[in-house]
Design a protein around this motif. Structure first.
Motif, PDB file in Angstrom:
ATOM      1  N   HIS A  50      -3.209 -27.596 -38.718  1.00  0.00           N
ATOM      2  CA  HIS A  50      -2.996 -26.544 -39.717  1.00  0.00           C
ATOM      3  C   HIS A  50      -2.645 -25.238 -39.024  1.00  0.00           C
ATOM      4  O   HIS A  50      -3.240 -24.875 -38.007  1.00  0.00           O
ATOM      5  N   GLY A  51      -1.656 -24.563 -39.557  1.00  0.00           N
ATOM      6  CA  GLY A  51      -1.257 -23.277 -39.003  1.00  0.00           C
ATOM      7  C   GLY A  51      -0.096 -22.704 -39.783  1.00  0.00           C
ATOM      8  O   GLY A  51       0.610 -23.426 -40.488  1.00  0.00           O
ATOM      9  N   GLU A  52       0.104 -21.418 -39.653  1.00  0.00           N
ATOM     10  CA  GLU A  52       1.207 -20.764 -40.344  1.00  0.00           C
ATOM     11  C   GLU A  52       2.545 -21.287 -39.825  1.00  0.00           C
ATOM     12  O   GLU A  52       2.625 -21.881 -38.739  1.00  0.00           O
ATOM     13  N   SER A  53       3.599 -21.057 -40.588  1.00  0.00           N
ATOM     14  CA  SER A  53       4.937 -21.460 -40.164  1.00  0.00           C
ATOM     15  C   SER A  53       5.286 -20.769 -38.851  1.00  0.00           C
ATOM     16  O   SER A  53       5.030 -19.570 -38.675  1.00  0.00           O
ATOM     17  N   GLY A  54       5.850 -21.553 -37.929  1.00  0.00           N
ATOM     18  CA  GLY A  54       6.300 -20.986 -36.673  1.00  0.00           C
ATOM     19  C   GLY A  54       5.250 -20.920 -35.585  1.00  0.00           C
ATOM     20  O   GLY A  54       5.492 -20.341 -34.527  1.00  0.00           O
ATOM     21  N   THR A  55       4.064 -21.534 -35.798  1.00  0.00           N
ATOM     22  CA  THR A  55       3.006 -21.447 -34.785  1.00  0.00           C
ATOM     23  C   THR A  55       3.078 -22.571 -33.750  1.00  0.00           C
ATOM     24  O   THR A  55       2.357 -22.546 -32.755  1.00  0.00           O
ATOM     25  N   GLY A  56       3.919 -23.596 -33.995  1.00  0.00           N
ATOM     26  CA  GLY A  56       4.081 -24.648 -32.997  1.00  0.00           C
ATOM     27  C   GLY A  56       3.328 -25.929 -33.317  1.00  0.00           C
ATOM     28  O   GLY A  56       2.835 -26.614 -32.421  1.00  0.00           O
TER      29      GLY A  56
END
Length: 485
Positions: A174-180
């Motif tokens: 889980h992570g925001e868009s663009g975090t890899g």
């Protein structure tokens, strides 16, 4: 092999003996403990329900640092909670009773892989001691090095990858868009015993809804118009390896039910086929959405969420690891220079200060776009961010110099420019402010494209299903004539 039913225990033992393994058996927790006290094994297979306790007790015993066994648990059909609990407690994998023997052999082979030499028929005399045992594949340095950054937040991510990669438990990233998120998935695959197998990455939001089943499970010739030959799906392509489901939150509910069955049963039925096929894949998934909230709103199946979220890896946003910015910039500039055939620009104090002043809500992906544009439009010498307006598709922050407070002035004495679209003061309700910005952009894009949702989605670089979701979530009213567009 620990099971209290003698007939089943014999069946499992014979199956493993035919595969060339040496097998010891037990019928209870107490007998299993006695075997474990006498020697070490490669794999422990245990039923969950035993006369004097539960198999989980043996699993917890194997968590001792001196033990290297991988544990496979067997659960009754429909006991999904037991399987998930076991995986979270460190089980390598699980099997659902009644056990399919072909799947049984696959899971055991997967568990033994990397544990040391596997004895084959005739290669060892009865009674010989077991070979030395390894702890499985070590984390691959190259895979983890792709996750640039030495901040505490990134160190935690890398440590978690190294810890959970060796099992078969599903992982939700889980992570925001663009975090890899895909980089994390690839690191998990590379650090696992499946590293030699395929890694198949799927963007769940980019597949038209009417093609989802064929894309995931494959299709037989003639199963639909244009199917001129048999074609494999993502599950078949990932056989023996890893299937990465990116943006899992974009799957429609009907497909979620079919995916859940495939994960639980480890079998799929290609479109147009009457026969099921066994599949051996590890499932990794990723999302930038709050799936718990989607479960509450009825947009995501609770049972699928429970299945996917056995282990969670939370990726930090770039704003939460600003100390990694210099290292990230250097790595991205080297990558971009290689791709463009240009020399790597120098990062000096001014360029780093410019970059550090950007909000970068798009995280590492936006940072890469900023640097790409700076290389393309820059002159010789140290890197400088261009001051002209952003190009098509670029984030507004990509073109702006580093912001300073309203009371400060730039080096030339002129007031520092504000970022386009940023509020004059910090919002008290960040999500509400972001929703309003998104709503404004969508309305403008819809108006520019005559309220044609397909054309608007293409212009914004998102799928039709994604734009429908956003229109509904943000309460945007469309003219009636656009309903079928």
């Amino acid at each position: 092999m620990v099971d209290d039913e003698p007939d089943l225990r014999t069946l499992y033992e014979l199956t493993l003996l035919r595969e060339g393994y040496r097998v010891e058996t037990a019928g209870s927790v107490q007998e299993g403990r006695a075997q474990l006290q006498k020697r070490h094994f490669d794999v422990v297979i245990t039923d969950m329900r035993l006369p004097d306790g539960i198999g989980m007790e043996l699993l917890l015993q194997l968590r001792d640092p001196s033990r290297s066994e991988r544990c496979i648990v067997m659960t009754a059909y429909g006991s999904a909670e037991n399987a998930v609990e076991a995986l979270r407690a460190g089980a390598f994998d699980y099997l659902t009773k009644p056990v399919d023997l072909r799947q049984f052999r696959q899971v055991v082979a997967s568990a033994v892989q990397g544990m040391g030499a596997v004895p084959k028929p005739g290669s060892q005399q009865a009674g010989e001691s077991a070979p030395a045992h390894g702890a499985g594949p070590a984390a691959q340095p190259g895979a983890l090095e792709a996750l640039v950054g030495n901040s505490q937040a990134m160190q935690r991510v890398k440590q978690r990858i190294a810890k959970v990669a060796k099992g078969m438990a599903p992982v939700l990233i889980h992570g925001e868009s663009g975090t890899g998120k895909e980089l994390v998935a690839r690191a998990l695959h590379a650090c696992s015993q499946r590293a030699e197998g395929p890694m198949v990455a799927v963007n769940c939001g980019a597949i038209p809804e009417n093609l989802l089943e064929a894309e995931f499970f494959g299709a037989r010739k003639g199963s639909y118009t244009g199917a001129t030959q048999d074609r494999p799906g993502y599950f078949q392509a990932a056989q023996g390896g890893t299937l990465f489901l990116d943006e899992i939150g974009d799957l429609p509910l009907a497909m979620q039910a079919k995916l859940l069955r495939a994960i639980q049963e480890r079998k799929i039925r290609p479109l147009g086929s009457t026969q099921e096929e066994a599949v051996d894949v590890r499932i990794l998934s990723a999302t930038h959405r709050d799936l718990s909230a989607q479960v509450q709103s009825g947009n995501f199946r609770q049972d699928l969420f429970y299945r996917l979220n056995v282990i969670e890896i939370e990726l930090p946003a770039l704003r939460e690891r600003r100390e990694d910015l210099g290292q990230l910039c250097q790595a991205l500039l080297q990558k971009l220079a290689r791709e463009s055939g240009l020399p790597t620009p120098e990062l000096d104090e001014i360029s780093l200060r410019q970059i550090a002043g950007l909000p970068l809500p798009g995280n590492v992906r936006e940072l890469e776009n900023v640097l790409h544009r700076a290389i393309a439009l820059g002159d010789e010498g140290p890197l400088r961010l261009p001051e002209s307006g952003p190009g098509p598709g670029a984030g507004a922050s990509a073109a702006m110099p580093a912001p300073v407070s309203g009371t400060q002035a730039s080096e030339t004495g002129a007031p520092a420019p504000q970022h386009a679209g940023s509020p004059a003061t910090l919002p008290e309700d960040l999500q509400g402010w972001l929703d309003e910005q998104e709503r404004s952009i969508l309305v403008r894009a819809l108006q520019d494209n005559g309220f044609n949702r397909t054309a608007t989605a293409a212009r914004l670089g998102i799928s039709l299903r994604q734009i429908r979701y956003r229109i509904d979530r943000l309460g945007i009213d469309l003219p009636h004539q656009s309903d079928n567009v």
